[in-house]
Design an enzyme around this catalytic site. Structure first.
Site, short mmCIF file in Angstrom:
data_model
loop_
_atom_site.label_atom_id
_atom_site.label_comp_id
_atom_site.label_asym_id
_atom_site.label_seq_id
_atom_site.Cartn_x
_atom_site.Cartn_y
_atom_site.Cartn_z
N CYS A 55 -3.36 -4.50 4.16
CA CYS A 55 -2.27 -5.34 4.69
C CYS A 55 -2.20 -6.73 4.07
O CYS A 55 -1.34 -7.51 4.47
CB CYS A 55 -2.40 -5.47 6.20
SG CYS A 55 -2.15 -3.93 7.09
N HIS A 101 -1.85 -12.35 10.55
CA HIS A 101 -1.52 -10.93 10.36
C HIS A 101 -1.35 -10.29 11.72
O HIS A 101 -2.09 -10.58 12.67
CB HIS A 101 -2.61 -10.22 9.55
CG HIS A 101 -2.36 -8.75 9.46
ND1 HIS A 101 -1.16 -8.25 8.99
CD2 HIS A 101 -3.11 -7.68 9.82
CE1 HIS A 101 -1.20 -6.93 9.05
NE2 HIS A 101 -2.37 -6.55 9.54
N GLU A 151 0.85 -1.19 0.00
CA GLU A 151 0.00 0.00 0.00
C GLU A 151 0.88 1.24 0.00
O GLU A 151 0.40 2.36 0.16
CB GLU A 151 -0.99 -0.01 1.18
CG GLU A 151 -0.36 0.03 2.54
CD GLU A 151 -0.53 1.36 3.24
OE1 GLU A 151 -1.65 1.74 3.52
OE2 GLU A 151 0.50 2.01 3.49
#
Lengths: 352, 131
Positions: free
Chosen positions: A114, A238, A82
């Site tokens: 993400c 994550h 990103e």
């Protein structure tokens, strides 16, 4: 045909800033932040490090571990981030040129908060499985930004991980056992065009976003593969902070022993597209033949990709061929103060 | 600032460290030349430079050229690579540039070298990083 990973590598910048240093500037209570987010420090990119440079270095390390793949035989390369340095002009062309993959290759940049890193892995794996290309690179890299004083500033960090997918049995170090994705439209985090910093839905980013997607994705892949949490040697989730991945793992039935090797965020921060992929490289660094590894990413917006890998006998031959992820995290650190951090991250308005 | 065309022409050297090896006497030239300065040979093969070496001559620039103001003090060094080729490069990731010494082992990493203002191209290449 069995498809898997034939090379992997990571890159973590050397600079770090401690959470106390950020909290001091904004009058925040550092101990409560450390307790609440389980964060101690985070990586900071130098003025000369960005998604492209980190992707190149991680990619080179993956090539070293591949045992001499000719880069010209790599048919596709995707970079998820990103923080692509250009708004228009691909990161991937620079990385592919530097790695020697050009010109006969399909190259693309991806973006999904993400989880763009695992998106790139998903596509790379699928192209090899379809027989379209012999090898494909999947890379996740980010130099993420949080607005000054915002809660995100305590976690946004920099790093990259690269994986080469292929089907050569003699090169394979981790076979892909199963893949699974779980996606909905959940507006928990966003950044509009021309805005420097993202906005988020505060606590809304927890239950309906992170936890719902990660839980469903991890449960889905386990069910699809016919496995239970105790069958896996390692699980990587994550890691937007130190707390979330441990909490979601515990809810799913994983133990600290399964999660700790890939749990880097307390000392690395959230490297966004690099986060769960870098955690996976840390697990690959210590995994043994036959180990099953779960990787579940999360990207705001929102979606969650899962992979289950089975390590092959070759894994122990390649681990020490390139810098280990934990070694990069723990050694050669350069601590900086907030003033230097603000300069490096472009938060200071310069004179004309 | 470099033009896009000039930068593009130099990608093989800047991005992949491609050098020219004289097929007559074996001398490795970086950047490549049309004529070998050692034997005047005119035929070369492309070789990739190794990325490990050591510092031969370090210095620190304290009055930087335009575009490098935020990187001052700016360490620069002549580095001899493990195949004997020498090149002058910036040295990255030095907490204290004055600590850079002759003989320090280094390796080359892919880094952003400069950028053309806020809207222009980004230029990439290699810098030395102390091991």
């Amino acid at each position: 045909m069995s498809v898997g990973i034939v090379g992997y590598g990571s890159y973590i910048p050397r600079r770090r800033i401690k959470l106390e240093e950020i909290a001091k500037v904004w009058g925040a209570d550092a101990p409560s932040f450390k307790r609440g987010l389980q964060l101690h420090e985070k990586s900071v990119p130098g003025k000369d490090e960005d998604t492209i440079t980190m992707a190149v270095e991680a990619g080179r390390r993956a090539l070293i571990r591949s045992g001499g793949i000719d880069p010209a035989t790599i048919g596709a390369m995707y970079i998820g981030s990103e923080s692509h340095p250009y708004a228009v002009k691909p990161s991937g062309t620079v990385v592919a040129e530097a790695l020697g993959i050009t010109p006969q290759a399909h190259v693309g940049d991806l973006e999904f908060a993400c989880k763009a890193g695992t998106e790139s892995m998903y596509l790379a794996h699928s192209l090899v499985k379809a027989g379209e290309v012999r090898y494909a690179f999947g890379i996740g890299a980010d130099t993420s930004q949080g607005a000054p004083g915002n809660a995100l500033e305590y976690s946004t960090a920099a790093g990259a991980a690269a994986f080469i997918f292929g089907s050569d049995p003699e090169r394979m170090l981790a076979e892909v056992v199963e893949t699974y994705s779980w996606t909905t439209d959940t507006p928990d985090f966003w950044r509009r065009s021309y805005m420097h910093y993202p906005r988020h839905g505060s606590r809304y980013t927890g239950e309906p976003a992170y936890f719902r997607h990660v839980m469903n994705s991890a449960k889905g892949i386990l069910e699809k593969a016919g496995l239970k949490p105790e069958d896996l040697a390692f699980a990587v989730f994550h890691q937007p902070n130190g707390k979330f991945p441990l909490r979601v793992g515990k809810r799913l039935g994983f133990t600290m022993e399964q999660m700790e090797p890939g749990w880097l965020s307390p000392w690395l921060g959230n490297t966004y597209s690099g986060a769960s992929p870098i955690g996976t490289t840390a697990v690959f660094d210590v995994a043994r033949p036959g180990d099953l590894v779960l990787l579940t990413s999360f990207g705001s917006g929102a979606g969650s990709d899962s992979f289950i890998f089975r390590m092959t006998d070759r894994i122990t031959e390649v681990q020490n061929l390139a810098p280990l992820t934990r070694m990069q995290l723990d050694n050669n650190k350069i601590y900086i103060d907030y003033g230097t951090y603000a300069k490096l991250r472009g938060k200071i308005r310069m004179g004309e | 600032m470099e033009s896009p065309a000039r930068s593009w022409r130099e990608y093989p050297q800047r991005y992949r460290l491609e050098a020219a090896k004289c097929t007559k006497c074996g001398k490795v030239l970086y950047p490549p030349r049309v004529v070998c300065p050692a034997c005047h040979g005119r035929e070369f093969e492309t070789v990739t430079l190794p990325r490990d070496g050591h510092v031969v001559a370090p210095t620190v620039v304290r009055v930087p050229p335009t575009g490098f103001e935020e990187e001052t003090p700016l360490p620069i060094a002549v580095v001899e690579l493990s195949n004997g080729v020498r090149l002058m490069v910036q040295v990255a990731d030095m907490a204290d540039p004055m600590e850079l010494k002759i003989g320090d082992p280094v390796h080359l990493e892919f880094r952003k070298i400069q950028q053309d203002g806020e809207a222009g191209l980004l230029f990439y290449g290699h810098k030395a990083v102390r091991d």
